[in-house]
Design a protein around this motif. Structure first.
Motif, PDB file in Angstrom:
ATOM      1  N   TYR A 248       0.839  -1.213   0.000  1.00 33.34           N
ATOM      2  CA  TYR A 248       0.000   0.000   0.000  1.00 33.34           C
ATOM      3  C   TYR A 248       0.867   1.253   0.000  1.00 33.34           C
ATOM      4  CZ  TYR A 248      -3.763  -3.209   1.185  1.00 33.34           C
ATOM      5  OH  TYR A 248      -4.662  -4.239   1.169  1.00 33.34           O
ATOM      6  N   GLY A 249       1.628   1.467  -1.077  1.00 34.37           N
ATOM      7  CA  GLY A 249       2.415   2.680  -1.240  1.00 34.37           C
ATOM      8  C   GLY A 249       3.326   2.971  -0.063  1.00 34.37           C
ATOM      9  N   PRO A 250       3.775   4.212   0.098  1.00 38.75           N
ATOM     10  CA  PRO A 250       3.534   5.307  -0.838  1.00 38.75           C
ATOM     11  C   PRO A 250       4.222   5.054  -2.185  1.00 38.75           C
ATOM     12  CG  PRO A 250       5.146   5.960   0.816  1.00 38.75           C
ATOM     13  CD  PRO A 250       4.664   4.606   1.198  1.00 38.75           C
ATOM     14  N   LEU A 251       3.588   5.555  -3.256  1.00 40.55           N
ATOM     15  CA  LEU A 251       4.143   5.407  -4.598  1.00 40.55           C
ATOM     16  C   LEU A 251       4.502   6.771  -5.168  1.00 40.55           C
ATOM     17  CD1 LEU A 251       1.673   2.846  -6.253  1.00 40.55           C
ATOM     18  CD2 LEU A 251       3.964   2.394  -5.361  1.00 40.55           C
ATOM     19  N   GLU A 252       5.598   6.801  -5.903  1.00 41.78           N
ATOM     20  CA  GLU A 252       5.987   8.027  -6.606  1.00 41.78           C
ATOM     21  C   GLU A 252       6.012   7.718  -8.104  1.00 41.78           C
ATOM     22  OE1 GLU A 252       9.506   9.489  -4.717  1.00 41.78           O
ATOM     23  OE2 GLU A 252       8.386   9.878  -2.863  1.00 41.78           O
ATOM     24  N   PRO A 253       6.015   8.754  -8.964  1.00 39.31           N
ATOM     25  CA  PRO A 253       5.992   8.487 -10.407  1.00 39.31           C
ATOM     26  C   PRO A 253       7.069   7.495 -10.849  1.00 39.31           C
ATOM     27  CG  PRO A 253       5.534  10.787 -10.029  1.00 39.31           C
ATOM     28  CD  PRO A 253       5.835  10.194  -8.677  1.00 39.31           C
ATOM     29  N   GLU A 254       8.256   7.544 -10.228  1.00 37.55           N
ATOM     30  CA  GLU A 254       9.326   6.598 -10.584  1.00 37.55           C
ATOM     31  C   GLU A 254       8.857   5.149 -10.452  1.00 37.55           C
ATOM     32  OE1 GLU A 254      12.276   6.758 -12.045  1.00 37.55           O
ATOM     33  OE2 GLU A 254      11.551   8.796 -12.369  1.00 37.55           O
ATOM     34  N   ASP A 255       8.016   4.892  -9.443  1.00 42.10           N
ATOM     35  CA  ASP A 255       7.535   3.519  -9.229  1.00 42.10           C
ATOM     36  C   ASP A 255       6.672   3.052 -10.397  1.00 42.10           C
ATOM     37  OD1 ASP A 255       8.663   3.155  -6.589  1.00 42.10           O
ATOM     38  OD2 ASP A 255       7.215   4.654  -5.937  1.00 42.10           O
ATOM     39  N   LEU A 256       5.976   3.999 -11.053  1.00 39.71           N
ATOM     40  CA  LEU A 256       5.183   3.617 -12.234  1.00 39.71           C
ATOM     41  C   LEU A 256       6.122   3.206 -13.365  1.00 39.71           C
ATOM     42  CD1 LEU A 256       2.640   6.612 -12.331  1.00 39.71           C
ATOM     43  CD2 LEU A 256       2.264   4.365 -11.301  1.00 39.71           C
ATOM     44  N   PHE A 257       7.196   4.007 -13.534  1.00 43.76           N
ATOM     45  CA  PHE A 257       8.128   3.732 -14.640  1.00 43.76           C
ATOM     46  C   PHE A 257       8.947   2.458 -14.392  1.00 43.76           C
ATOM     47  CE2 PHE A 257       7.568   8.468 -14.819  1.00 43.76           C
ATOM     48  CZ  PHE A 257       6.795   8.468 -15.972  1.00 43.76           C
ATOM     49  N   ALA A 281       6.859   4.472 -22.229  1.00 45.55           N
ATOM     50  CA  ALA A 281       6.259   3.131 -22.193  1.00 45.55           C
ATOM     51  C   ALA A 281       6.459   2.504 -20.808  1.00 45.55           C
ATOM     52  CB  ALA A 281       6.889   2.258 -23.269  1.00 45.55           C
ATOM     53  N   ILE A 282       5.435   1.787 -20.365  1.00 38.16           N
ATOM     54  CA  ILE A 282       5.489   1.114 -19.054  1.00 38.16           C
ATOM     55  C   ILE A 282       5.891  -0.340 -19.242  1.00 38.16           C
ATOM     56  CG2 ILE A 282       4.045   0.320 -17.115  1.00 38.16           C
ATOM     57  CD1 ILE A 282       4.679   3.340 -17.126  1.00 38.16           C
ATOM     58  N   GLY A 283       6.836  -0.814 -18.401  1.00 35.07           N
ATOM     59  CA  GLY A 283       7.259  -2.220 -18.442  1.00 35.07           C
ATOM     60  C   GLY A 283       8.241  -2.471 -19.575  1.00 35.07           C
ATOM     61  N   THR A 284       9.068  -3.504 -19.391  1.00 37.01           N
ATOM     62  CA  THR A 284      10.071  -3.808 -20.416  1.00 37.01           C
ATOM     63  C   THR A 284       9.792  -5.143 -21.091  1.00 37.01           C
ATOM     64  OG1 THR A 284      11.388  -4.738 -18.647  1.00 37.01           O
ATOM     65  CG2 THR A 284      11.951  -2.483 -19.358  1.00 37.01           C
TER      66      THR A 284
END
Ligand code: PLP
Length: 304
Positions: A248-257, A281-284
């Motif tokens: 449950y987070g906290p999440l920052e934009p970097e975590d999305l990338f 793009a998300i994910g590799t």
């Protein structure tokens, strides 16, 4: 135009009062219309079954309590939903996929009684396409700290109020800038939620044989001024039983990338993969992302 079936909750009609949605039904002095003062819920009916009904009714009670708004009890809502769905089946067609909206406003000025209704209609076709193809989102600043909810209860953060003009404006902004949807961030740089959805991210690890050895599902902190999603809650419970780690987070934009997959999830649109955030793009590993989506969508489908 999609056909909407309307059922008002009315003391004189214990099962609800059906009205014509093509005719005016609200007073122009209703505080829901003049001030956006009220609460709502949006539910999905699949093959005749109202999904997650107890969770939606519980959240509506919580939202109403935050607004100090007195609304009818759960049984009255349930009876009105049955009436609306019976009528839908009679005049529109089978209950294969129906969106049911529950609305409670503070009522007509000076009347001190909530105006409450149930509206049943067909879902927008875009939802299915977005689920299949995925969506591009923009990160947009919501302008307040992630710890504001507790400090400023009058802001009603965490209540599902009728005041969605800002959420709709954010969606229009995204559309005007070539994106499908939005993920709000806080002034202190945390990932919050979509205008009508919850953010989920996943990390997975594989062994040399390609078997998944770790699956971790994370959502932003529930107390960061966001609406706790009934879909997120139900999916987390199912994923835990299926061996996923939860966070449950906290999440920052970097975590999305950095994530292997990102989704927006809600009751009507269901689990929708995010392809790009701010053009990145998300994910590799697209195959891994597809496998994670398939597994979570399968778990979510089974939720009553
Ligand atoms: C702001 C916001 N967050 C999250 C959600 C997802 O909630 P649920 O999963 O209960 O549909 C919604 C639903 O409309 C919403 O408006």
């Amino acid at each position: 135009m999609t056909h909407t079936v309307l059922t008002f909750l009315d003391r004189a009609f214990p099962d609800g009062r059906i009205e014509d949605a093509t005719k005016p039904q609200l007073f122009a002095t209703d505080l829901g219309a003049t001030r956006g003062d009220g609460v709502f819920e949006t539910l999905l009916v699949l093959d005749g079954h109202v999904r997650k009904l107890p969770a939606h009714l519980a959240r509506m009670s919580k939202s109403a309590a935050l607004l100090e708004l007195e609304v009818p009890d759960h049984e009255a809502w349930e009876r009105a939903i049955v009436t609306a769905l019976d009528e839908y089946q009679r005049v529109v067609g089978p209950l294969t996929e129906v969106v049911v909206k529950l609305v409670a406003t503070r009522g007509v000025e000076g009347a001190h009684e909530a105006t409450c209704w149930v509206a049943a209609s067909a879902p927008a076709p875009a939802a299915k396409r977005q689920r299949e193809e995925g969506i591009d989102v923009l990160l947009l600043d919501r302008g307040y700290d992630s710890d504001l909810a507790e400090r400023a209860p009058w802001l009603l953060l965490g209540a599902k109020t009728l005041s969605y003009a800002v959420n709709m404006a954010a969606l229009r902004y995204a559309h005007a800038h070539g994106a499908d949807d939005v993920i709000f961030t806080s002034a202190d740089g945390k990932v919050l939620e979509g205008p009508t959805s919850t953010v989920l991210i996943a990390h997975a690890e594989k062994d040399d044989a390609g078997r998944l050895t770790l699956k971790r599902l994370v959502t932003p902190q529930l107390d960061s001024g966001i609406l706790p999603g009934t879909s997120q809650g139900a999916l987390f419970a199912a994923a835990k039983d299926a061996g996923w780690e939860l966070g449950y987070g906290p999440l920052e934009p970097e975590d999305l990338f950095d994530a292997d997959a990102v989704w927006l999830i809600s009751s009507v649109r269901l689990l929708t993969p995010v392809n790009h955030v701010d053009g990145t793009a998300i994910g590799t590993d697209p195959e891994l992302a597809r496998a994670l989506t398939a597994e979570l969508a399968g778990l979510f489908d089974k939720i009553a």
